[in-house]
Design a protein around this motif. Structure first.
Motif, short mmCIF file in Angstrom:
data_model
loop_
_atom_site.label_atom_id
_atom_site.label_comp_id
_atom_site.label_asym_id
_atom_site.label_seq_id
_atom_site.Cartn_x
_atom_site.Cartn_y
_atom_site.Cartn_z
N PHE A 19 -2.21 -1.39 7.33
CA PHE A 19 -2.35 0.06 7.13
C PHE A 19 -2.76 0.35 5.69
O PHE A 19 -2.12 1.09 4.97
CB PHE A 19 -1.07 0.80 7.53
N ASP A 20 -3.89 -0.25 5.33
CA ASP A 20 -4.37 -0.21 3.95
C ASP A 20 -5.83 0.27 3.90
O ASP A 20 -6.69 -0.51 3.48
CB ASP A 20 -4.21 -1.61 3.33
N PRO A 21 -6.10 1.54 4.30
CA PRO A 21 -5.16 2.58 4.70
C PRO A 21 -5.06 2.70 6.22
O PRO A 21 -5.89 2.15 6.95
CB PRO A 21 -5.84 3.84 4.15
N PRO A 22 -4.06 3.45 6.71
CA PRO A 22 -4.05 3.79 8.15
C PRO A 22 -5.18 4.77 8.43
O PRO A 22 -5.47 5.63 7.60
CB PRO A 22 -2.67 4.45 8.33
N LEU A 57 -2.78 -6.93 -0.90
CA LEU A 57 -2.66 -5.61 -0.31
C LEU A 57 -2.30 -4.59 -1.37
O LEU A 57 -1.77 -4.91 -2.44
CB LEU A 57 -1.58 -5.62 0.78
N SER A 58 -2.57 -3.31 -1.07
CA SER A 58 -2.11 -2.24 -1.93
C SER A 58 -0.58 -2.22 -1.95
O SER A 58 0.07 -2.82 -1.10
CB SER A 58 -2.65 -0.90 -1.42
N ALA A 59 -0.03 -1.53 -2.91
CA ALA A 59 1.43 -1.48 -3.05
C ALA A 59 2.09 -1.05 -1.75
O ALA A 59 1.61 -0.13 -1.07
CB ALA A 59 1.80 -0.51 -4.17
N ALA A 60 3.19 -1.71 -1.43
CA ALA A 60 3.89 -1.41 -0.18
C ALA A 60 4.31 0.05 -0.10
O ALA A 60 4.24 0.68 0.96
CB ALA A 60 5.10 -2.31 -0.04
N ALA A 61 4.73 0.62 -1.23
CA ALA A 61 5.17 2.02 -1.23
C ALA A 61 4.03 2.95 -0.84
O ALA A 61 4.24 3.93 -0.11
CB ALA A 61 5.72 2.39 -2.61
N ASP A 62 2.83 2.66 -1.30
CA ASP A 62 1.67 3.49 -0.94
C ASP A 62 1.32 3.34 0.53
O ASP A 62 1.04 4.32 1.23
CB ASP A 62 0.46 3.12 -1.80
N ARG A 63 1.32 2.11 1.03
CA ARG A 63 0.97 1.90 2.43
C ARG A 63 2.01 2.52 3.37
O ARG A 63 1.67 3.10 4.40
CB ARG A 63 0.80 0.41 2.72
N ALA A 65 3.96 5.16 2.61
CA ALA A 65 3.80 6.61 2.52
C ALA A 65 2.62 7.09 3.35
O ALA A 65 2.71 8.10 4.07
CB ALA A 65 3.64 7.03 1.06
N MET A 66 1.49 6.39 3.26
CA MET A 66 0.31 6.79 4.03
C MET A 66 0.56 6.66 5.53
O MET A 66 0.11 7.50 6.33
CB MET A 66 -0.90 5.95 3.61
N THR A 67 1.27 5.61 5.93
CA THR A 67 1.56 5.42 7.35
C THR A 67 2.44 6.55 7.87
O THR A 67 2.22 7.07 8.98
CB THR A 67 2.23 4.05 7.58
N ARG A 68 3.43 6.96 7.09
CA ARG A 68 4.27 8.08 7.50
C ARG A 68 3.45 9.35 7.64
O ARG A 68 3.64 10.14 8.58
CB ARG A 68 5.41 8.26 6.50
N LEU A 69 2.51 9.57 6.74
CA LEU A 69 1.65 10.75 6.83
C LEU A 69 0.75 10.68 8.06
O LEU A 69 0.54 11.68 8.75
CB LEU A 69 0.80 10.87 5.56
N ALA A 70 0.22 9.50 8.33
CA ALA A 70 -0.73 9.35 9.44
C ALA A 70 -0.07 9.65 10.78
O ALA A 70 -0.72 10.18 11.70
CB ALA A 70 -1.31 7.93 9.45
N PHE A 71 1.20 9.31 10.93
CA PHE A 71 1.87 9.44 12.22
C PHE A 71 2.91 10.55 12.25
O PHE A 71 3.69 10.64 13.19
CB PHE A 71 2.53 8.10 12.60
N GLU A 72 2.88 11.44 11.26
CA GLU A 72 3.94 12.45 11.16
C GLU A 72 3.94 13.43 12.32
O GLU A 72 4.97 14.05 12.62
CB GLU A 72 3.82 13.21 9.83
N ASP A 73 2.81 13.57 13.02
CA ASP A 73 2.74 14.54 14.12
C ASP A 73 2.99 13.90 15.49
O ASP A 73 2.90 14.58 16.51
CB ASP A 73 1.38 15.24 14.14
N GLN A 74 3.29 12.61 15.54
CA GLN A 74 3.52 11.93 16.81
C GLN A 74 5.02 11.76 17.01
O GLN A 74 5.67 10.93 16.36
CB GLN A 74 2.80 10.58 16.85
N ALA A 75 5.55 12.55 17.95
CA ALA A 75 7.01 12.62 18.13
C ALA A 75 7.61 11.30 18.56
O ALA A 75 8.78 11.02 18.27
CB ALA A 75 7.35 13.71 19.15
#
Length: 213
Positions: A19-22, A57-63, A65-75
């Protein structure tokens, strides 16, 4: 979403990756799998120390955070950070064993992009992975060759037993590649329509994938 009780999860999807990036193909794959496989929950797991990646890979914290943003609307999605927190190489088989212990009543479904499916033969303890989970793969536009640039060779044959356990999901081919997206960002080209808007904003705000000057 809030964590559901283990006893209420009969069908658990597992989707790992750098997920670099998702990007939107990742989101579409999870949406298709959740609907077609009638999954109660999907665990999306950014990898920690990727043993098979030739690049850093990019920093784990960034990946994460981006993954949480990408899937934030999927219940039905839980973004799971266990592989990032695990010391040493990230092996899918270890994650599957942990999830099977946590959800003993659940059938596990390992969700795979087409590039992941092509490299399965080289995965650590692939026979055990096939025992623990039903593998479900999505197609991707054959014009995308990101898998040829890094990771194991896609030409390694799978055993008949493992091949027989792979289900192909019905979803449109989407020519999205994280490799291509990183190149676009690095060359100041637009990525709108390739990643979720919140991920695009995160990349811009945190200056990810820019060449070092």
């Amino acid at each position: 979403m809030g964590l559901t009780s283990a006893s209420s999860v009969a069908r658990l999807g597992v989707f790992g990756g750098a997920f670099d990036p998702p990007h939107l193909a990742h989101v579409a794959l999870v949406q298709a799998a959740a609907a077609q496989l009638q999954l109660d929950q999907v665990r999306v797991l950014p990898t920690g120390q990727a043993w098979h990646k030739t690049r850093t890979l990019s920093a784990a914290a960034d990946r994460l955070a981006m993954t949480r943003l990408a899937f934030e609307d999927q219940a039905e999605v839980v973004v799971d950070d266990r592989e990032i927190l695990r010391s040493g190489p990230s092996y899918t088989v270890d994650t599957l064993r942990q999830l099977q212990a946590e959800f003993p009543q659940a059938q596990l479904y390992l969700l795979l992009g087409d590039d992941q499916r092509r490299s399965l033969a080289s995965w650590h303890q692939i026979d055990e992975i096939g025992r623990l989970a039903i593998m479900c793969a999505a197609g991707r536009d054959t014009a995308v060759k990101a898998w040829s640039n890094s990771g194991p060779s896609p030409s390694q044959p799978l055993s008949d037993a493992i091949e027989a356990r792979i289900q192909i999901m019905n979803m449109p081919l989407m020519p999205h590649s994280a490799t291509d997206i990183r190149v676009l960002v690095a060359t100041d080209q637009a990525i709108s329509g390739l990643v979720p808007p919140a991920v695009e904003r995160y990349i811009q705000e945190h200056h990810l994938y820019r060449p070092h000057r």
